[in-house]
Design an enzyme around this catalytic site. Structure first.
Site, PDB file in Angstrom:
ATOM      1  N   ASP A 194      35.900  -5.878 -12.620  1.00 57.02           N
ATOM      2  CA  ASP A 194      36.931  -5.282 -11.759  1.00 57.02           C
ATOM      3  C   ASP A 194      38.171  -6.169 -11.724  1.00 57.02           C
ATOM      4  O   ASP A 194      38.098  -7.363 -12.028  1.00 57.02           O
ATOM      5  CB  ASP A 194      36.401  -5.150 -10.321  1.00 57.02           C
ATOM      6  CG  ASP A 194      35.262  -4.154 -10.225  1.00 57.02           C
ATOM      7  OD1 ASP A 194      35.127  -3.329 -11.142  1.00 57.02           O
ATOM      8  OD2 ASP A 194      34.513  -4.228  -9.233  1.00 57.02           O
TER       9      ASP A 194
HETATM   10  N1  URA Z   1      29.960  -5.458 -10.110  1.00 60.10           N
HETATM   11  C1  URA Z   1      31.093  -5.207  -9.419  1.00 60.10           C
HETATM   12  O1  URA Z   1      31.048  -4.648  -8.330  1.00 60.10           O
HETATM   13  N2  URA Z   1      32.256  -5.600  -9.963  1.00 60.10           N
HETATM   14  C2  URA Z   1      32.358  -6.244 -11.150  1.00 60.10           C
HETATM   15  O2  URA Z   1      33.459  -6.586 -11.581  1.00 60.10           O
HETATM   16  C3  URA Z   1      31.161  -6.497 -11.840  1.00 60.10           C
HETATM   17  C4  URA Z   1      29.968  -6.092 -11.305  1.00 60.10           C
END
Ligand code: URA
Length: 230
Positions: free
Chosen positions: A102
């Site tokens: 993310d």
């Molecule tokens: N899980 C999440 O919520 N975000 C990420 O970036 C990776 C795994």
């Protein structure tokens, strides 16, 4: 592509000529004699007929990058810097990411031009552990350990997460090992306990650890051992 088709297309040989060349042991793949017509050939392999190169083999490229927060795990984005923008490398348009993080998540991202390799890293069937350091807004409920090990039901996809290992390090910090990569998976798992993830950092994908010498935004090529570790 299969070896016989490649010899036909790129070498301009008839089917019969291909068969004869293979039987006569005149074909080499990456320097090794090959006689199987259906041997799969990637664009990174060198194929020779006698000593004539039929395919020279693209150099395969593999990098690990320490993704900083605020940078998108994508090859292009209209508003944000992407992880690919952080690479000072030629022909970055040939590269893609083996798994995403993310916008606010930091840590290990793998980048390559080798689609077979990145599929091995990301296929759900591979079940490679992806290890995250998680910081939460509220104290972590110890019941999460068992619940995550059993699996959390995601109603939207009607999917129960694979068993995950949670190690609580301090009231608001834990290390979580997942064996799959669902959309916002860590945040949704903690969301199940109404606890907000305020920091998320990926430390490891299977056997590949984020090099502690890499500052956020830095990257380096993978070593030969790291490449073959998958
Ligand atoms: N899980 C999440 O919520 N975000 C990420 O970036 C990776 C795994």
């Amino acid at each position: 592509m299969r070896l016989d088709r490649l010899l036909g297309h790129l070498g301009g040989l008839s089917r019969q000529a291909v068969r004869q060349a293979l039987v006569a042991r005149r074909v080499r793949v990456d320097g090794r004699l090959e006689t199987e017509a259906d041997c799969p050939i990637s664009r990174f392999q060198r194929v020779e007929l006698d000593d004539r190169p039929i395919q020279s083999g693209l150099p395969a490229r593999y990098f690990m990058l320490h993704k900083p927060a605020g940078c998108v795990s994508a090859t292009h984005h209209p508003h944000h810097r992407t992880v690919i923008d952080l690479l000072d490398e030629p022909d970055t348009h040939e590269l893609h990411l083996a798994g995403r993080l993310d916008l606010t998540t930091t840590g290990l991202v793998l980048i390559t031009n080798d689609g077979l390799w990145s599929r091995r890293a990301t296929l759900p069937g591979s079940r490679l552990p992806k290890v995250y350091l998680v910081g939460t807004e509220d104290p972590i409920d110890p019941a999460c350990v068992e619940a995550f090990a059993r699996g959390i039901h995601f109603a939207y996809e009607d999917h129960t997460t694979l068993p995950a290992e949670l190690d609580i390090l301090s009231p608001r910090e834990a290390r979580l090992s997942l064996h799959e990569g669902r959309y916002h998976q860590v945040k949704r798992m903690f969301g199940h306990f109404r606890n907000k993830v305020v920091r998320l950092h990926r430390e490891r994908i299977g056997p590949i650890l984020l090099d502690p010498a890499l500052a956020p935004g830095d990257y380096r090529p993978l070593s030969a051992e790291e490449i073959t570790a998958f």
